[in-house]
Design an enzyme around this catalytic site. Sequence first.
Site, PDB file in Angstrom:
ATOM      1  N   VAL A 195      -5.039  53.893  -3.477  1.00 10.96           N
ATOM      2  CA  VAL A 195      -5.125  52.687  -2.775  1.00 10.96           C
ATOM      3  C   VAL A 195      -6.234  52.781  -1.903  1.00 10.96           C
ATOM      4  O   VAL A 195      -6.095  53.896  -0.923  1.00 10.96           O
ATOM      5  CB  VAL A 195      -3.754  52.142  -2.227  1.00 10.96           C
ATOM      6  N   HIS A 238       5.371  68.051   9.452  1.00  8.27           N
ATOM      7  CA  HIS A 238       6.225  66.718   9.989  1.00  8.27           C
ATOM      8  C   HIS A 238       5.303  65.921  10.618  1.00  8.27           C
ATOM      9  O   HIS A 238       5.701  65.426  11.630  1.00  8.27           O
ATOM     10  CB  HIS A 238       7.303  67.346  10.967  1.00  8.27           C
ATOM     11  N   HIS A 255      13.933  68.689  10.527  1.00 11.06           N
ATOM     12  CA  HIS A 255      13.214  68.268   9.397  1.00 11.06           C
ATOM     13  C   HIS A 255      13.321  66.888   8.942  1.00 11.06           C
ATOM     14  O   HIS A 255      14.193  66.206   9.326  1.00 11.06           O
ATOM     15  CB  HIS A 255      13.299  69.338   8.353  1.00 11.06           C
TER      16      HIS A 255
HETATM   17  C1  FAD Z   1       5.530  71.987   2.288  1.00 12.24           C
HETATM   18  C2  FAD Z   1       6.428  71.041   2.886  1.00 12.24           C
HETATM   19  C3  FAD Z   1       7.680  71.534   3.469  1.00 12.24           C
HETATM   20  C4  FAD Z   1       8.658  70.598   4.048  1.00 12.24           C
HETATM   21  N1  FAD Z   1       9.886  70.992   4.214  1.00 12.24           N
HETATM   22  C5  FAD Z   1      10.743  70.162   4.458  1.00 12.24           C
HETATM   23  C6  FAD Z   1      12.199  70.524   4.553  1.00 12.24           C
HETATM   24  O1  FAD Z   1      12.624  71.608   4.328  1.00 12.24           O
HETATM   25  N2  FAD Z   1      13.114  69.623   4.912  1.00 12.24           N
HETATM   26  C7  FAD Z   1      12.589  68.326   5.215  1.00 12.24           C
HETATM   27  O2  FAD Z   1      13.666  67.597   5.677  1.00 12.24           O
HETATM   28  N3  FAD Z   1      11.661  67.873   5.359  1.00 12.24           N
HETATM   29  C8  FAD Z   1      10.457  68.685   4.902  1.00 12.24           C
HETATM   30  N4  FAD Z   1       9.060  68.481   4.963  1.00 12.24           N
HETATM   31  C9  FAD Z   1       8.790  66.962   5.378  1.00 12.24           C
HETATM   32  C10 FAD Z   1       8.928  65.788   4.607  1.00 12.24           C
HETATM   33  O3  FAD Z   1       9.355  66.127   3.033  1.00 12.24           O
HETATM   34  C11 FAD Z   1       8.213  64.681   4.833  1.00 12.24           C
HETATM   35  O4  FAD Z   1       8.223  64.444   6.096  1.00 12.24           O
HETATM   36  C12 FAD Z   1       8.562  63.463   4.092  1.00 12.24           C
HETATM   37  O5  FAD Z   1       8.342  63.832   2.635  1.00 12.24           O
HETATM   38  C13 FAD Z   1       7.544  62.251   4.657  1.00 12.24           C
HETATM   39  O6  FAD Z   1       7.747  61.027   3.728  1.00 12.24           O
HETATM   40  P1  FAD Z   1       6.957  60.110   3.876  1.00 12.24           P
HETATM   41  O7  FAD Z   1       7.435  59.076   2.814  1.00 12.24           O
HETATM   42  O8  FAD Z   1       6.360  59.555   4.816  1.00 12.24           O
HETATM   43  O9  FAD Z   1       5.385  60.694   2.952  1.00 12.24           O
HETATM   44  P2  FAD Z   1       5.289  61.694   1.722  1.00 12.24           P
HETATM   45  O10 FAD Z   1       6.549  61.886   1.255  1.00 12.24           O
HETATM   46  O11 FAD Z   1       4.213  62.539   1.991  1.00 12.24           O
HETATM   47  O12 FAD Z   1       4.475  60.312   0.533  1.00 12.24           O
HETATM   48  C14 FAD Z   1       3.413  59.806   0.665  1.00 12.24           C
HETATM   49  C15 FAD Z   1       2.966  59.655  -0.495  1.00 12.24           C
HETATM   50  O13 FAD Z   1       1.990  58.750  -0.667  1.00 12.24           O
HETATM   51  C16 FAD Z   1       0.739  59.317  -1.508  1.00 12.24           C
HETATM   52  N5  FAD Z   1      -0.472  58.905  -1.018  1.00 12.24           N
HETATM   53  C17 FAD Z   1      -1.085  59.257  -0.176  1.00 12.24           C
HETATM   54  N6  FAD Z   1      -2.541  58.577  -0.001  1.00 12.24           N
HETATM   55  C18 FAD Z   1      -2.271  57.597  -0.820  1.00 12.24           C
HETATM   56  C19 FAD Z   1      -3.270  56.476  -1.450  1.00 12.24           C
HETATM   57  N7  FAD Z   1      -4.430  56.283  -0.767  1.00 12.24           N
HETATM   58  N8  FAD Z   1      -2.860  56.047  -2.605  1.00 12.24           N
HETATM   59  C20 FAD Z   1      -1.835  56.034  -3.121  1.00 12.24           C
HETATM   60  N9  FAD Z   1      -0.773  57.100  -2.771  1.00 12.24           N
HETATM   61  C21 FAD Z   1      -1.192  57.848  -1.790  1.00 12.24           C
HETATM   62  C22 FAD Z   1       1.086  60.735  -1.765  1.00 12.24           C
HETATM   63  O14 FAD Z   1       0.741  61.486  -2.646  1.00 12.24           O
HETATM   64  C23 FAD Z   1       2.563  60.922  -1.393  1.00 12.24           C
HETATM   65  O15 FAD Z   1       3.297  60.838  -2.594  1.00 12.24           O
HETATM   66  C24 FAD Z   1       8.278  69.143   4.290  1.00 12.24           C
HETATM   67  C25 FAD Z   1       6.874  68.685   4.101  1.00 12.24           C
HETATM   68  C26 FAD Z   1       5.997  69.637   3.285  1.00 12.24           C
HETATM   69  C27 FAD Z   1       4.577  69.077   2.975  1.00 12.24           C
END
Ligand code: FAD
Length: 634
Positions: free
Chosen positions: A275, A565, A608
């Site tokens: 997007v 995070h 986390h």
């Molecule tokens: C390596 C790593 C290890 C972690 N370890 C832990 C853990 O052990 N325990 C824990 O609780 N948390 C952990 N976290 C943190 C946790 O997973 C995140 O805080 C959480 O997933 C955030 O959720 P969200 O929905 O905000 O974003 P996300 O889950 O990151 O989702 C965002 C989505 O949007 C998509 N996106 C981005 N830009 C666009 C666009 N322009 N158009 C369409 N799609 C797009 C991305 O591909 C992604 O799928 C970790 C994170 C990472 C990266």
Amino acid sequence: MRAGILGFAAIALFSVLESCGAVPLRRGNFTTNEPIYSLDDVDNKYDYIIVGGGTAGLTVADRLTEDESKSVLVVEFGDIVDDDPELKMPQKGNPFPTQYMFNISSVPQTALNSRVGTVQISAIAGGGSAINAMFHDRGSVADYDAWVELGNDGWGWNDLLPYFKKAVEFTPPDAFMQEEFGITYNEESAYGGHGPVDVSYPPFQWEGLKTQWDAWGDLGIEAQVEGADGTAYGRIWVPSSQDPVNETRVDAVLAHYKRVAEVRPNYNLLLLHKVTKVELNGGGNKARGVTVESRESGETKMIEAQKEVIMAAGAIHTPQILQLSGIGPSSVLEAAGIDVVVDHPGVGQNFHNHPWFVTVFNYTTNFYPNPDTLTSNETFAAEAYEEYWANKTGPYSLGLGNAGVFLPLSDVTGDYQLIAADYADQAPSDYLATDTPPEVVAGYAAQQAILATLFASDEAAVLEMPLAGGSTSVTPNLKPTSRGSVAINPADPSAEPLVDYRAWTNPTDARVMVEMLKRVREYHAVPAMVEAFHPVELVPGPDVATDDEIEQVMRTQLLDPDFFHPVGTAAMMPLENGGVVGTDLLVYGVRGLSVVDASVIPMIPGTHMAETVYAIAEKVSSVCPLRACIRRFR
Ligand SMILES: Cc1cc2nc3c(=O)[nH]c(=O)nc-3n(C[C@H](O)[C@H](O)[C@H](O)COP(=O)(O)OP(=O)(O)OC[C@H]3O[C@@H](n4cnc5c(N)ncnc54)[C@H](O)[C@@H]3O)c2cc1C
Ligand SMILES: *[C@@H]1O[C@H](CO)[C@@H](O)[C@H](O)[C@H]1NC(C)=O
Ligand SMILES: *[C@@H]1O[C@H](CO)[C@@H](O)[C@H](O)[C@H]1NC(C)=O
Ligand SMILES: *[C@@H]1O[C@H](CO)[C@@H](O)[C@H](O)[C@H]1NC(C)=O
Ligand SMILES: *[C@@H]1O[C@H](CO)[C@@H](O)[C@H](O)[C@H]1NC(C)=O
Ligand SMILES: *[C@@H]1O[C@H](CO)[C@@H](O)[C@H](O)[C@H]1NC(C)=O
Ligand SMILES: *[C@@H]1O[C@H](CO)[C@@H](O)[C@H](O)[C@H]1NC(C)=O
């Protein structure tokens, strides 16, 4: 423009009154529901368009499509990855697989000797839940009640607990793990829901964990029976987001897409598309839809959202897309040549994360086997790998670990009251960027008052150290005081945004983290630790001795601003405090536009983030009038 935003409150009230009518049945075009890969297979309009199929996005999509009259399109940048066994197994060879991440660097960090930080965020369907370390915890009561104090009625611990419970299904540790490792839990106070995300305890822990767990007890740190019931301070046990039978990862794709999509033709998931913009109507006060770009062909299409555009692209890309759409601080937009549609000072501000450091000790004596055996002994690793796939047991069934210490500042340093008092005495703008909008400064002032209280509290954690038996420790600061920003790049607005952690720009963070490192050393000096491991400090090393030297080595080498995070860049707070969304998670001043991901978290909790993100997404999609009434017609 500003008057337009404030006038929004009246519209909101009106919508509540006129809503809740019958809705015409709309269905997608698909009878067997496969993910979509081509814009040719996408309708021109849906009721809801969700931007980002990550942790929050797929949760909201699942809940919205429970009502078959609602058509939902999720647009996700990444793909569903089924053919990489490493993503299924809790113990990944590479815990941070960059092939499934965006490749973004921060701007040079002025307080860190101009070092450039990483911005490690997922670029795969399921988002962070698909690649994270599966450590599945919650913050403490005070961490979430702080959100209420910031002006968010309905978002405290008691309000979120039903959604923490709803999000997951808990399986207790088996009798052997309870007896052998002393793992405790309280299902009644923390769990009891039947959500699609399994949380469970793996059938394996390293022997050395027992010594480490007990050592913190020797330092007077109390063990909680259950850490997920609001008491996430002291020593706590933490389950993994893991299938209790197959011992495989449970992510948002499995829990919130695969489980249901086949029988829901109204649930449409477009993969490998990005997007680029939210399209607003002529007056700029209503979201009409989104522009989507194929990553393969570059082809674009405008798709209409008849009811709502729901932002779930994560805390880096959600503010970027809003800014590209003309919703953001006018100074940022104008610098990039973007027309200002809604001057929204908070979009991209209030950015924070958990800054952390690593310490490495040489355990010159150790149990056999120990976590290092996996890397030092190929035969052992090969056998363990085989055992995992044959029996779903052994070292590879264990993720990051299932225990941790979460220390209030009073358990880190005797100076905690002094630190709290000095921090409370700062003028709120003292250490924010000089061009911080006044609304954002006001919001920070509110956070500062709360943080100062939490520094002096016994019931909110500042230092975390996950424990799994290993000789390398990661230690995040759970209560950072510095705030940064995410802003579109004026030189190339469609490129990745400028991410500035502004890590350690508030000197309180350095003061706290120097004390944290000293505490880590005290732990390694506990007699039982010395006896078991004879630890010799390698990083930062014994020649880094004084507070000044510790601070220096952190600035120049050890401090990492990114503990995976990122939060806060479209904060749920009052508009006059730099908030971007209200407690309904709708964007102030624009109808039909909401944010549901980690961006809305106004102040980061001591945990986390995945479980908190799941709970936010569950809550916003569950509550009438939020979903059934207001959302339908605005
Ligand atoms: C390596 C790593 C290890 C972690 N370890 C832990 C853990 O052990 N325990 C824990 O609780 N948390 C952990 N976290 C943190 C946790 O997973 C995140 O805080 C959480 O997933 C955030 O959720 P969200 O929905 O905000 O974003 P996300 O889950 O990151 O989702 C965002 C989505 O949007 C998509 N996106 C981005 N830009 C666009 C666009 N322009 N158009 C369409 N799609 C797009 C991305 O591909 C992604 O799928 C970790 C994170 C990472 C990266
Ligand atoms: C809908 O389904 C038909 C038949 O499978 C197909 O030809 C068409 O391309 C699909 N998509 C749209 C947007 O109509
Ligand atoms: C990031 O870089 C890795 C290679 O290190 C690559 O595999 C991946 O596709 C890149 N991510 C994006 C979103 O381009
Ligand atoms: C667990 O494994 C069984 C047998 O291999 C398989 O049929 C099932 O689909 C798996 N479940 C999950 C959730 O992966
Ligand atoms: C760690 O200790 C062992 C045993 O004393 C020693 O052989 C090894 O060289 C040490 N490793 C490092 C990196 O100092
Ligand atoms: C390496 O692992 C194998 C298999 O478990 C074991 O038999 C062997 O003793 C180990 N080697 C060392 C040096 O510990
Ligand atoms: C799986 O478990 C069985 C029963 O305990 C055992 O005999 C077998 O060796 C195990 N397989 C592997 C590959 O470890």
